[in-house]
Design an enzyme around this catalytic site. Structure first.
Site, PDB file in Angstrom:
ATOM      1  N   ASP A  81       0.845  -1.197   0.000  1.00  0.00           N
ATOM      2  CA  ASP A  81       0.000   0.000   0.000  1.00  0.00           C
ATOM      3  C   ASP A  81       0.876   1.241   0.000  1.00  0.00           C
ATOM      4  O   ASP A  81       2.102   1.183   0.225  1.00  0.00           O
ATOM      5  CB  ASP A  81      -0.925   0.004   1.223  1.00  0.00           C
ATOM      6  CG  ASP A  81      -2.136   0.924   1.046  1.00  0.00           C
ATOM      7  OD1 ASP A  81      -2.267   1.559  -0.024  1.00  0.00           O
ATOM      8  OD2 ASP A  81      -2.940   1.013   1.989  1.00  0.00           O
ATOM      9  N   LYS A  82       0.221   2.367  -0.256  1.00  0.00           N
ATOM     10  CA  LYS A  82       0.845   3.695  -0.238  1.00  0.00           C
ATOM     11  C   LYS A  82      -0.051   4.622   0.560  1.00  0.00           C
ATOM     12  O   LYS A  82      -1.270   4.493   0.539  1.00  0.00           O
ATOM     13  CB  LYS A  82       0.983   4.197  -1.680  1.00  0.00           C
ATOM     14  CG  LYS A  82       1.646   5.557  -1.845  1.00  0.00           C
ATOM     15  CD  LYS A  82       0.716   6.770  -1.761  1.00  0.00           C
ATOM     16  CE  LYS A  82      -0.472   6.754  -2.667  1.00  0.00           C
ATOM     17  NZ  LYS A  82      -1.297   8.016  -2.500  1.00  0.00           N
ATOM     18  N   HIS A  83       0.570   5.553   1.277  1.00  0.00           N
ATOM     19  CA  HIS A  83      -0.220   6.577   1.961  1.00  0.00           C
ATOM     20  C   HIS A  83       0.405   7.935   1.719  1.00  0.00           C
ATOM     21  O   HIS A  83       1.621   8.099   1.814  1.00  0.00           O
ATOM     22  CB  HIS A  83      -0.292   6.313   3.472  1.00  0.00           C
ATOM     23  CG  HIS A  83      -1.135   7.320   4.197  1.00  0.00           C
ATOM     24  ND1 HIS A  83      -2.501   7.212   4.293  1.00  0.00           N
ATOM     25  CD2 HIS A  83      -0.798   8.480   4.825  1.00  0.00           C
ATOM     26  CE1 HIS A  83      -2.972   8.252   4.966  1.00  0.00           C
ATOM     27  NE2 HIS A  83      -1.960   9.033   5.298  1.00  0.00           N
ATOM     28  N   SER A  84      -0.436   8.911   1.396  1.00  0.00           N
ATOM     29  CA  SER A  84       0.024  10.284   1.210  1.00  0.00           C
ATOM     30  C   SER A  84      -0.449  11.134   2.376  1.00  0.00           C
ATOM     31  O   SER A  84      -1.554  10.934   2.901  1.00  0.00           O
ATOM     32  CB  SER A  84      -0.539  10.858  -0.096  1.00  0.00           C
ATOM     33  OG  SER A  84      -0.332  12.258  -0.157  1.00  0.00           O
ATOM     34  N   THR A 121      -9.555  10.767  -1.311  1.00  0.00           N
ATOM     35  CA  THR A 121      -9.771   9.737  -2.333  1.00  0.00           C
ATOM     36  C   THR A 121     -11.189   9.194  -2.278  1.00  0.00           C
ATOM     37  O   THR A 121     -11.810   8.919  -3.308  1.00  0.00           O
ATOM     38  CB  THR A 121      -8.755   8.594  -2.144  1.00  0.00           C
ATOM     39  OG1 THR A 121      -7.438   9.126  -2.297  1.00  0.00           O
ATOM     40  CG2 THR A 121      -8.965   7.485  -3.161  1.00  0.00           C
ATOM     41  N   ARG A 169      -9.028  14.643  18.668  1.00  0.00           N
ATOM     42  CA  ARG A 169      -7.907  15.511  18.288  1.00  0.00           C
ATOM     43  C   ARG A 169      -8.375  16.662  17.404  1.00  0.00           C
ATOM     44  O   ARG A 169      -7.882  17.782  17.507  1.00  0.00           O
ATOM     45  CB  ARG A 169      -6.852  14.695  17.535  1.00  0.00           C
ATOM     46  CG  ARG A 169      -6.077  13.724  18.406  1.00  0.00           C
ATOM     47  CD  ARG A 169      -5.301  12.736  17.560  1.00  0.00           C
ATOM     48  NE  ARG A 169      -4.442  13.422  16.611  1.00  0.00           N
ATOM     49  CZ  ARG A 169      -4.126  12.942  15.400  1.00  0.00           C
ATOM     50  NH1 ARG A 169      -4.617  11.791  14.994  1.00  0.00           N
ATOM     51  NH2 ARG A 169      -3.329  13.628  14.612  1.00  0.00           N
ATOM     52  N   SER A 184      -1.891   7.256  14.085  1.00  0.00           N
ATOM     53  CA  SER A 184      -3.162   7.256  13.365  1.00  0.00           C
ATOM     54  C   SER A 184      -3.018   6.621  11.992  1.00  0.00           C
ATOM     55  O   SER A 184      -3.799   5.742  11.600  1.00  0.00           O
ATOM     56  CB  SER A 184      -3.676   8.697  13.233  1.00  0.00           C
ATOM     57  OG  SER A 184      -4.878   8.735  12.483  1.00  0.00           O
ATOM     58  N   LYS A 188      -4.047   2.025  11.029  1.00  0.00           N
ATOM     59  CA  LYS A 188      -4.959   1.562   9.973  1.00  0.00           C
ATOM     60  C   LYS A 188      -4.224   0.685   8.968  1.00  0.00           C
ATOM     61  O   LYS A 188      -4.765  -0.302   8.465  1.00  0.00           O
ATOM     62  CB  LYS A 188      -5.600   2.757   9.275  1.00  0.00           C
ATOM     63  CG  LYS A 188      -6.542   3.572  10.165  1.00  0.00           C
ATOM     64  CD  LYS A 188      -7.309   4.611   9.386  1.00  0.00           C
ATOM     65  CE  LYS A 188      -6.466   5.789   8.947  1.00  0.00           C
ATOM     66  NZ  LYS A 188      -6.110   6.692  10.051  1.00  0.00           N
ATOM     67  N   LYS A 189      -2.982   1.062   8.633  1.00  0.00           N
ATOM     68  CA  LYS A 189      -2.219   0.292   7.651  1.00  0.00           C
ATOM     69  C   LYS A 189      -1.840  -1.077   8.202  1.00  0.00           C
ATOM     70  O   LYS A 189      -1.899  -2.082   7.501  1.00  0.00           O
ATOM     71  CB  LYS A 189      -0.972   1.076   7.233  1.00  0.00           C
ATOM     72  CG  LYS A 189      -1.278   2.393   6.527  1.00  0.00           C
ATOM     73  CD  LYS A 189      -2.150   2.205   5.299  1.00  0.00           C
ATOM     74  CE  LYS A 189      -2.424   3.496   4.565  1.00  0.00           C
ATOM     75  NZ  LYS A 189      -3.340   3.312   3.406  1.00  0.00           N
TER      76      LYS A 189
END
Length: 440
Positions: A81-84, A121, A169, A184, A188-189
């Site tokens: 996976d990728k996260h931005s 997204t 938060r 955070s 999730k990942k």
């Protein structure tokens, strides 16, 4: 030994270190309801001011991951996976997931909605008629297994403690904590059962962290904690001093991806970032041995149309139309007012206040000012001029897509204010500022 929630808060408030069991006990209390809203807010504020060690960050991330279901996969390829960290025109996920799947990876991508000036997204996918962006876990598993990728929103089953702590938060001015951001994102990942993760940490006028030192600190934290929690992770620091794609909005970004995947339009800035992130994922997943070979594999997956085919199959599997890529205009909603925004004088774009461009899209209705606000999928900006582009009567700063002429005029004022126009070409900046690899 278990401590009362207030004693855990007190220990961190006074600068002490928290044991793994204290952190797990507090997060379990948040999930069960034993910990109150006030206690959770105090816990977040204590961390904001006192900080966490890497060991504490790993413990917090793991505790939040374990607060709900943790997926396990039995697939013939690596789960990646990728996260931005977010920006304007950052619709990379929709191009990256099918490209990596076309190269033999599996991408179960859990995405979010828009936050502040940045697009989400999930909001973009919701502009596709029929697309079910929040299916049940079994559908998520099936589509990932059969197609190679599935892009959905966070379900209630995955990292529920993160969802509760984030909402706290958001209203207690503790969002910017690197410790809490790290936990955070990664909780999730990790809950998604990944075997490799690439972080795209944005830096510049359209990023949450515009300062390179702050962006680097976040990237280093994410890489250290993820690897400490057993998830091989690398990070790229990438430029967000202008919109990544020349489109910013929801339906307009889906149309942009349709053009990109089919080859009708491939802008170098967007393409180069996509290929670089995909290549990192292939190396992490041990699909190839080196980045050069990985880039060649990704280029082939995109140019051959295989990535486009996988994206189209994913859309159908999640309820969308089969010919979306070929006929996006048939399905995507259109704004009634579409017109060019011209610069007040001809010249060359020197700088862009990219955050303000994102806020202009939100003001058009393409984002939210409150969590409960609906999103207008049709509005946005396209043909956004980039740094170094010439603008004149024939080459606008942007094309606005608005519901009313009044809204279009407000967006025009915002875009004018966001752009600095000069007479000479500025020195080109670096697209990828730095790579932070897996610790050895």
């Amino acid at each position: 030994m278990s401590l009362l929630p207030q004693e855990i808060i007190r220990r961190k408030r006074d600068g002490g270190a928290l044991d793994s069991e204290h952190i797990h006990d507090f997060i379990e209390g948040m999930t069960s309801g034993r910990v109150t809203e006030g206690q959770a807010a105090s816990f977040a504020m204590a961390i904001f001011f006192r900080g966490l060690s890497v060991k504490e960050r790993v413990a917090l991330t793991r505790a939040m991951m374990q607060s709900g279901e943790v997926l396990a996969w039995d697939l013939p390829g690596p789960v990646l996976d990728k996260h931005s960290t977010g920006g304007v025109g950052d619709t990379i996920s929709l191009a990256l997931a099918p490209a990596v799947a076309a190269c033999g990876g599996y991408v179960p991508m859990i995405s979010g909605r828009g936050l502040g000036h940045t697009g989400g997204t999930l909001d973009k996918l919701d502009s596709i008629p029929g697309y079910v962006s929040q299916p049940d876990i079994e559908t998520f598993r099936r589509v990932t297994r059969e197609i190679g990728c599935a892009i959905i929103g966070q379900t209630a089953d995955l990292a529920p403690a993160d969802k509760r702590l984030y909402s706290i938060r958001d209203v207690t001015a503790t969002v910017e904590s690197v410790d809490l951001i790290t936990a955070s994102i990664l909780s999730k990942k990790l809950a998604a059962g990944l075997q490799g993760l690439v972080m795209d940490v944005k830096c510049g006028s359209g990023a949450f962290m515009d300062n390179p030192a702050d962006a680097r600190a976040l990237a280093e934290s994410l890489v250290l904690v993820a690897n400490g929690a057993g998830l091989p992770t690398s990070a790229l620091l990438t430029d967000m001093n202008e919109s990544l794609a020349s489109a910013a909005g929801n339906a307009v970004e889906i149309a942009y991806i349709a053009d990109y995947l089919t080859g009708r339009r491939r802008e170098p800035r967007f393409h180069d970032i996509n290929v670089a992130l995909c290549a990192e994922m292939l190396v992490l997943g041990k699909i190839v041995d080196n980045l050069a070979e990985a880039r060649a594999r990704v280029e082939q997956a995109i140019s051959s149309g295989k990535a486009a085919e996988i994206f189209a199959r994913m859309v159908v599997a999640l309820g969308g139309p089969a010919d979306l890529l070929e006929r996006p205009d048939k399905y995507l909603s259109k704004a009634p007012v579409i017109r060019a925004i011209h610069a007040e004088k001809a010249g060359i774009v020197q700088r862009v206040a990219t955050r303000d461009v994102g806020i202009a899209v939100v003001a058009l209705g393409g984002g939210r000012t409150r969590p409960q606000d609906p999103v207008d999928h049709a509005v946005g900006l396209t043909n956004l001029a980039g740094i170094g582009d010439a603008v004149d009567h024939d080459h606008p700063l942007a094309i606005v897509h608005a519901q009313t002429e009044e809204a279009a005029q407000a967006a025009e004022r915002a875009v004018h204010a966001a752009y600095t126009i000069g007479d000479s070409a500025p020195h080109p900046g670096h697209l990828i500022l730095e790579r932070i690899g897996v610790p050895t």
